[in-house]
Design a protein around this motif. Structure first.
Motif, mmCIF file in Angstrom:
data_model
loop_
_atom_site.group_PDB
_atom_site.id
_atom_site.type_symbol
_atom_site.label_atom_id
_atom_site.label_comp_id
_atom_site.label_asym_id
_atom_site.label_seq_id
_atom_site.Cartn_x
_atom_site.Cartn_y
_atom_site.Cartn_z
ATOM 1 N N GLN A 15 4.676 8.586 -2.171
ATOM 2 C CA GLN A 15 3.384 8.096 -1.711
ATOM 3 C C GLN A 15 3.128 8.521 -0.268
ATOM 4 O OE1 GLN A 15 3.519 4.337 -0.260
ATOM 5 N NE2 GLN A 15 1.431 4.383 0.473
ATOM 6 N N LYS A 16 4.093 8.328 0.588
ATOM 7 C CA LYS A 16 3.894 8.668 1.993
ATOM 8 C C LYS A 16 3.699 10.171 2.175
ATOM 9 C CE LYS A 16 3.752 6.177 4.832
ATOM 10 N NZ LYS A 16 2.603 5.439 5.332
ATOM 11 N N SER A 237 -2.401 -3.865 4.632
ATOM 12 C CA SER A 237 -3.525 -2.934 4.786
ATOM 13 C C SER A 237 -3.469 -2.253 6.142
ATOM 14 C CB SER A 237 -4.864 -3.669 4.632
ATOM 15 O OG SER A 237 -5.044 -4.620 5.666
ATOM 16 N N ASN A 266 -5.254 2.699 4.001
ATOM 17 C CA ASN A 266 -4.001 2.635 3.256
ATOM 18 C C ASN A 266 -3.730 1.184 2.880
ATOM 19 O OD1 ASN A 266 -3.502 5.445 3.704
ATOM 20 N ND2 ASN A 266 -2.769 4.945 5.757
ATOM 21 N N GLY A 268 -1.276 -1.183 0.879
ATOM 22 C CA GLY A 268 0.009 -1.305 0.204
ATOM 23 C C GLY A 268 -0.011 -2.411 -0.834
ATOM 24 N N ASP A 296 3.783 0.188 -4.564
ATOM 25 C CA ASP A 296 2.457 0.525 -5.090
ATOM 26 C C ASP A 296 1.477 0.695 -3.937
ATOM 27 O OD1 ASP A 296 3.529 0.361 -7.570
ATOM 28 O OD2 ASP A 296 2.682 -1.594 -8.065
ATOM 29 N N TYR A 297 0.380 1.405 -4.199
ATOM 30 C CA TYR A 297 -0.540 1.705 -3.101
ATOM 31 C C TYR A 297 -1.920 2.080 -3.624
ATOM 32 C CZ TYR A 297 0.568 6.505 -4.469
ATOM 33 O OH TYR A 297 0.750 7.659 -5.188
ATOM 34 N N ASP A 299 -4.758 4.388 -1.572
ATOM 35 C CA ASP A 299 -5.067 5.092 -0.329
ATOM 36 C C ASP A 299 -6.393 5.822 -0.455
ATOM 37 O OD1 ASP A 299 -2.671 4.198 0.664
ATOM 38 O OD2 ASP A 299 -1.577 6.025 0.159
ATOM 39 N N GLN A 332 -4.102 6.292 -6.128
ATOM 40 C CA GLN A 332 -3.638 4.951 -6.459
ATOM 41 C C GLN A 332 -2.408 5.006 -7.354
ATOM 42 O OE1 GLN A 332 -6.769 2.275 -7.926
ATOM 43 N NE2 GLN A 332 -8.254 3.860 -7.450
ATOM 44 N N TYR A 334 -0.356 1.688 -9.304
ATOM 45 C CA TYR A 334 -0.268 0.231 -9.331
ATOM 46 C C TYR A 334 0.223 -0.266 -10.686
ATOM 47 C CZ TYR A 334 -4.702 0.274 -11.934
ATOM 48 O OH TYR A 334 -5.680 0.491 -12.868
#
Length: 727
Positions: A15-16, A237, A266, A268, A296-297, A299, A332, A334
């Protein structure tokens, strides 16, 4: 608040990496240009003002006080006083936004009669669920579209038009529209820095710079950063925004304003769903529950470029054109509740098993929007004529991957004894569902004429022709259609303080491309609606207070439903799978009051009653086939500010009431009443404000969703402290 157990390291790093790559797509160029523009404009402005006295007069109409501003373009696309518009309109000023410490639009719903929160950026608007009738500076192009909530850093004020808006703004639901007016470059020199802190580890800072560069050029540069944990497990957030632009005075009669807005969000542990409840609306677990894992994210990255050109051909003929470009990318990943699992082996999967199944999704989306708005006013003895047109193009790319249940490697979750961190998204068996996005073109022309028969009587009539073409990139299905939407409003002004109005307006909503494809042999028509509204506007205390009372009835037709005569595989060639059928009626009444009662007292208050029923056919967003979910019958909001001049301070208090609602699966959403308060103190150039939201820390749900996903919990008590310094 956060569960320290976390084995999703691969998911986290993926994700990052994606966000960093996405950020760098713009950062090298955009941040350098934005920062350079801000620094250079500020430096040049300082040099200019040091060497000579630059004076610019900006004409903005009647001087704005605190909460009452009756000047608006929403609803007519002409400069007009709300008292002269045969429509129900509200304006939420920048001072009201600041006093309520509103950081996103959900903080302001209490101040809008007939609007309540449905989910995310979606609202219930005069009984109808809507998340698409969102405009910026009068044109389409929402950088927060989807599951993000519009932030307010770059917003000067919020304008709300009640009822169908299609006669000027195109297709959409008949409940109304929201228009965000962006902050603009200015010749007035202002420099401000603000630091924000609060509970849930809230920390942020922003700066705002405006001023003259030369006699004919002004600038604005704004920067915003805010990070906060959530009361929901695993969630947090981060919001970053750079916004600004330049204003060019191209002679006495022409003005060009260019602006940019770069947004990074972003979130989280998102997308956030609800918290499971029983049928009476009681939370089964603590409202901090979240079905998402720590890794999960959701962005978002968006870039908005806009140019507005205004020109006066003469005193009676003007032009206003806007070009808007939007590039929006969202990523996304999730988890979502699916159903109960029969863990205890009694043969029934229910709450007694304490465990739910989850699914995992990831998607990417890219959209491009271009708007052209042509606005002219031809002012004669008896007419104010508007004619123009717009074009809107959207292209989206959409990837949708999903894993379901233990068969795909997704671990179950015990909601009573949370076992976060036991599932690893990097091992999931993701299935690509082949969602590829769509292409959409809309073009229109419109005309409006306001005719003054006498000082007391006036008539506003108008119509818009829309052509739209939509193509699904999943299946290459393409269709096009057209529609004409008229509007008329009668105005009676017996005195300068009183306006009585009656209006009729229509709406249409194009068919979704997937429904169009599934329909089969008979094409579907757009959903259509119409509204009749009667209202009374009254000005009090020499224009210090304005009230509006309105009653309305909305009918929505051509709902898309399943054809009961269709039998798959037997009569496909003669019977469509989907048909247009049905009627929804929404009846209601609204009251709004806004005013600056005195130099020390400002107030805004509203009440709304609504009853929406499906009279014929069936539609989504209902819980029993006849009543709409998350459509409260009663709403009320109040906010009052009192200035204490002797100590350069002000105190404000507010209340928000929403009556009982019902979720999509028929579960009760309890009524709630929430109190807020704020205190503001001025020391020379420094301003300290303290806002407390949900003053008594009430546990409540703002709306309901499905039984498996639960209700959306309201936020617990939040304290926001801001220190602002003008220099």
């Amino acid at each position: 608040m956060y569960n320290p157990t976390n084995t999703n390291t691969n998911s986290f790093h993926l994700q990052k990496y994606y966000v960093s790559r996405s950020f760098m797509k713009y950062s090298t160029l955009a941040i350098a240009v934005i920062g350079g523009l801000g620094a250079s404009f500020s430096a040049v402005a300082e040099k200019q003002t040091d060497g000579e006295n630059v004076e610019k007069i900006e004409v903005t109409g009647r001087a704005q006080q605190f909460y009452l501003d009756s000047n608006t373009r929403v609803g007519t696309k002409t400069d007009a006083d709300i008292m002269e518009i045969p429509l129900s309109v509200q304006v939420l000023t920048h001072q009201l936004i600041a006093d309520q410490a509103a950081r996103d639009i959900t903080d302001l719903y209490r101040s809008i009669a007939g609007v309540s929160e449905f989910s995310y950026s979606g609202v219930t608007f005069r009984g109808f669920r809507d998340d698409a009738n969102v405009f910026y500076d009068g044109v389409r192009g929402d950088p927060f579209s989807g599951f993000s909530v519009p932030q307010l850093f770059n917003v000067e004020r919020v304008e709300v038009l009640k009822g169908p808006a299609a006669a000027l703004y195109g297709g959409g639901e008949p409940g109304g529209m929201i228009n965000y007016v962006s902050r603009q470059p200015s010749f007035n020199e202002e420099k401000n820095i603000t630091v924000t802190g609060g509970n849930f580890s809230l920390l942020g800072a922003s700066t705002e710079l405006t001023g003259a560069v030369t006699d004919t050029m002004a600038y604005r540069f704004g920067a915003f950063y805010e990070a906060q944990d959530s009361f929901r497990n695993n969630a947090d957030s981060e919001n970053i925004e750079f916004a600004g632009g330049a204003l060019f005075a191209l002679g006495d009669n022409t003005q060009l304003t260019t602006t940019y807005d770069y947004i990074v969000q972003n979130l989280g542990g998102n997308r956030l769903r609800g918290v499971p409840v029983d049928d009476d609306g009681n939370f089964l677990v603590d409202p901090s529950y979240n079905a998402n894992e720590k890794g999960d994210y959701q962005d978002l990255e968006a870039l908005v470029l806009q140019a507005n050109l205004q020109h006066n051909f003469n005193d009676n003929f003007t032009f206003n054109g806007t070009l808007r470009y939007l590039d929006n990318e969202r990523d996304q990943a999730y988890h979502e509740s699916r159903s109960w699992v029969d863990v205890n082996g009694d043969g029934v999967a229910d709450i007694n098993d304490e465990t739910i199944q989850r699914e995992y999704r990831a998607n990417e989306e890219l959209s491009l929007t271009l708007d052209f708005v042509y606005d002219t006013t031809l002012l004669g003895l008896d007419h104010q004529l508007l004619f123009g047109g717009d074009w809107h193009n959207v292209e989206t790319q959409y990837d949708y991957l999903r894993a379901r249940y233990e068969a795909d490697g997704v671990g179950n979750l015990n909601i009573f004894d949370l076992n976060y961190g036991e599932t690893d998204p990097s091992t999931y068996n993701l299935t690509d569902l082949d969602r590829d996005g769509l292409k959409r073109d809309r073009a229109s022309i419109y005309v409006q004429d306001k005719i003054a028969f006498s000082p007391e009587w006036a008539l506003m009539v108008g119509a818009r022709f829309d052509y739209f073409d939509e193509q699904s990139m999943d299946t290459d299905t393409e269709y096009n259609d057209k529609d004409i939407t008229p509007r008329a409003g009668l105005i009676y002004t017996p005195t300068q303080e009183t306006t009585v109005y009656l209006n009729y307006s229509e709406s249409f909503n194009p068919v979704d491309s997937s429904d169009y494809e599934d329909a089969g042999v008979t094409p579907l028509d757009p959903e259509t609606g119409n509204q009749v509204e009667l209202g009374l506007k009254q000005s009090w205390l020499n224009g210090s207070i304005m009230t509006t009372v309105a009653v309305y009835q909305i009918e929505k037709e051509n709902l898309v439903i399943s054809n009961p005569d269709y039998i798959e595989g037997e009569n496909d060639d003669v019977e469509p799978a989907l048909i247009n059928f049905g009627l929804v009626e929404s009846s209601g009444a609204e009251f709004t009051l806004v005013g600056d009662v005195s130099d020390n007292i400002s107030i805004t208050a509203n009440y709304a009653y609504n009853d929406t029923l499906v009279k014929e056919g069936s539609t989504s967003n209902t819980y029993d086939g006849t009543r709409f979910a998350n459509a409260p019958r009663h709403q009320a909001g109040f906010w009052a500010r009192y200035n204490l001049e002797s100590i350069d301070s002000s105190f404000a208090m507010g209340v928000d009431y929403v009556s009982e609602q019902i979720s999509l699966d028929g579960q009760r959403v309890k009524p709630y009443t929430i109190f807020d308060a704020s205190w503001t103190t001025q020391w020379n150039a420094m301003l300290l404000s303290i806002n407390v939201k949900n003053l008594f820390d009430k546990e409540y749900a703002v709306s309901g969703f499905s039984e498996r996903n639960g209700h959306f919990p309201g936020e617990p008590r939040e304290v926001v402290v801001q220190v602002s310094y003008d220099f």
